[in-house]
Scaffold this motif. Sequence first.
Motif, short mmCIF file in Angstrom:
data_model
loop_
_atom_site.label_atom_id
_atom_site.label_comp_id
_atom_site.label_asym_id
_atom_site.label_seq_id
_atom_site.Cartn_x
_atom_site.Cartn_y
_atom_site.Cartn_z
N GLN A 290 22.18 26.65 43.63
CA GLN A 290 23.00 27.31 44.64
C GLN A 290 23.57 28.62 44.07
N VAL A 291 23.45 29.68 44.86
CA VAL A 291 24.02 30.97 44.48
C VAL A 291 24.93 31.41 45.63
N ARG A 292 26.17 31.74 45.29
CA ARG A 292 27.10 32.16 46.33
C ARG A 292 27.82 33.45 45.92
N PRO A 293 28.10 34.31 46.91
CA PRO A 293 28.78 35.57 46.59
C PRO A 293 30.25 35.32 46.23
N ILE A 294 30.78 36.19 45.40
CA ILE A 294 32.20 36.11 45.04
C ILE A 294 32.96 37.19 45.79
N ASN A 295 34.03 36.78 46.41
CA ASN A 295 34.87 37.69 47.22
C ASN A 295 34.09 38.32 48.39
N ALA A 296 33.22 37.51 49.01
CA ALA A 296 32.52 37.93 50.23
C ALA A 296 32.09 36.67 50.96
N PHE A 309 28.32 37.16 41.75
CA PHE A 309 27.71 35.92 42.26
C PHE A 309 28.02 34.75 41.34
N ASN A 310 28.13 33.59 41.97
CA ASN A 310 28.35 32.33 41.27
C ASN A 310 27.05 31.53 41.35
N ILE A 311 26.45 31.28 40.19
CA ILE A 311 25.12 30.65 40.13
C ILE A 311 25.27 29.24 39.54
N THR A 312 24.75 28.24 40.24
CA THR A 312 24.79 26.86 39.75
C THR A 312 23.38 26.28 39.77
N ILE A 313 22.93 25.77 38.63
CA ILE A 313 21.61 25.14 38.56
C ILE A 313 21.76 23.74 37.97
#
Length: 367
Positions: A290-296, A309-313
């Motif tokens: 999952q990859v999600r934008p930071i402050n957007a 971006f916040n990247i979780t694998i």
Amino acid sequence: MKKPSITLLSLVANFLCATCAQSSFKSISIPPTISNTTSVAQFISDSSFDGPKVTNINSSSYDWWYFDAVSLDSNYSIVAVFYASPSTSFIGAESATDILEVQIRVQTPEEDVFFAVDSPSATAGKLTLDGNDITGDWEGTGSRFLGRDLTCYNVTFDSDAAEELGISGFISMTSIAPPHYPCSPAKEGVNMELFPHVGWANAVPDAETIIELNINGTSVSFTGSGYHDKNWGDVAFDHAVTSWYWGHGRVGPYSLVWFDGISSNGTEYTSGYLSEKGKILGTTCGSTVQVRPINATYPPGLGSDPDGFNITIDLGGGKVFEAIASGDHVLLNEEGAYMRWSGSISGGFRENEETYTGSSVFEQFTF
Ligand SMILES: *[C@@H]1O[C@H](CO)[C@@H](O)[C@H](O)[C@H]1NC(C)=O
Ligand SMILES: *[C@@H]1O[C@H](CO)[C@@H](O)[C@H](O)[C@H]1NC(C)=O
Ligand SMILES: *[C@@H]1O[C@H](CO)[C@@H](O)[C@H](O)[C@H]1NC(C)=O
Ligand SMILES: *[C@@H]1O[C@H](CO)[C@@H](O)[C@H](O)[C@H]1NC(C)=O
Ligand SMILES: *[C@@H]1O[C@H](CO)[C@@H](O)[C@H](O)[C@H]1NC(C)=O
Ligand SMILES: *[C@@H]1O[C@H](CO)[C@@H](O)[C@H](O)[C@H]1NC(C)=O
Ligand SMILES: *[C@@H]1O[C@H](CO)[C@@H](O)[C@H](O)[C@H]1NC(C)=O
Ligand SMILES: *[C@@H]1O[C@H](CO)[C@@H](O)[C@H](O)[C@H]1NC(C)=O
């Protein structure tokens, strides 16, 4: 007396045939203008990892070879893209008819966009392929690339060959991370689609890289983390894609590549890759990434401008790698539809105390 010589001849013939069968040398010339015929795109892998994947580039198809490098303090970067694409297929291309150009951007400590050039149109895209060795010469642009066994790549620029290029020098990479497709290591017979109608082959996820350039008489040299991949498709890119986050980074001893996008029908597709010391720790896709934008906001709207971006694998077995990439430098901003950044990245395994830092190049498309 005759018999042995016949045996010898057939031995020689067999040997020659075997040699011929093993040699996979191929020479391909991509014409400079769009084709009027149906394109055929390949999405199941064969033995050619980095070769062209589309025959007949028409007004709705594209194929490109992408290279970048970023210094470990993220003060320097270079991106060079060899396109075989009209602007009708991919919004980043310049011309609706002339498909062969090279785009180069260089970041220095002085300026995030120190140098930007769209090369003159090439007269041909000359490719030679021999196993996993490749050369690509966009004739008339002064730009070429040469790859050996998916391990060493040298991208060269020569403004003596094309004065309008305004840049000379090279990007020389030695890979430290094995190649992969969206959901698997490099092997034959696997899916190469990131998305329906969008292919991806990541030949060099991370490389020790030396960059030496001369830009209008100014020398720009740095070392850092390099990267090379290619994308292709048989439907106009903005028809296949609604949004797209991609990036790569060197995080301490780890090499990280991420992708998380939404296709035209609203389905999310992902890909995550992590390697260390030349070994793949994981190359996975689906809900493990999952990859999600930071402050957007997510999903992103047109003009969305996150800070990072916040990247979780999730690599399985309780091992979850997390990283935060920070958009310190804006390298390209195309009217809200496209942004490219370089910046610092920090992360590590969730269950470990240790976090590492490094540098990263990443991008976002929103349509
Ligand atoms: C492609 O089609 C256009 C218009 O239909 C025509 O003008 C052009 O000559 C064609 N090009 C080729 C290479 O056949
Ligand atoms: C281009 O190729 C695609 C198939 O890949 C086809 O659907 C499309 O009609 C072709 N376009 C032209 C102008 O021939
Ligand atoms: C690189 O960037 C950092 C901050 O990002 C800065 O402190 C440092 O001076 C820069 N180095 C050079 C050589 O410009
Ligand atoms: C290089 O020179 C060209 C032409 O004189 C100019 O347009 C461009 O801005 C220069 N680039 C840099 C990085 O100085
Ligand atoms: C890359 O190409 C440049 C320009 O031809 C050359 O000077 C350099 O030695 C090459 N690097 C490697 C590692 O082959
Ligand atoms: C979107 O397209 C994919 C691939 O064709 C398909 O599997 C999926 O069911 C579709 N989703 C929706 C919501 O239509
Ligand atoms: C997100 O915004 C907060 C509040 O403005 C700020 O403190 C933080 O540094 C931002 N995150 C990033 C990655 O820039
Ligand atoms: C990043 O995402 C993960 C998973 O959603 C979450 O646990 C974590 O708190 C996020 N980190 C930051 C800094 O937002």
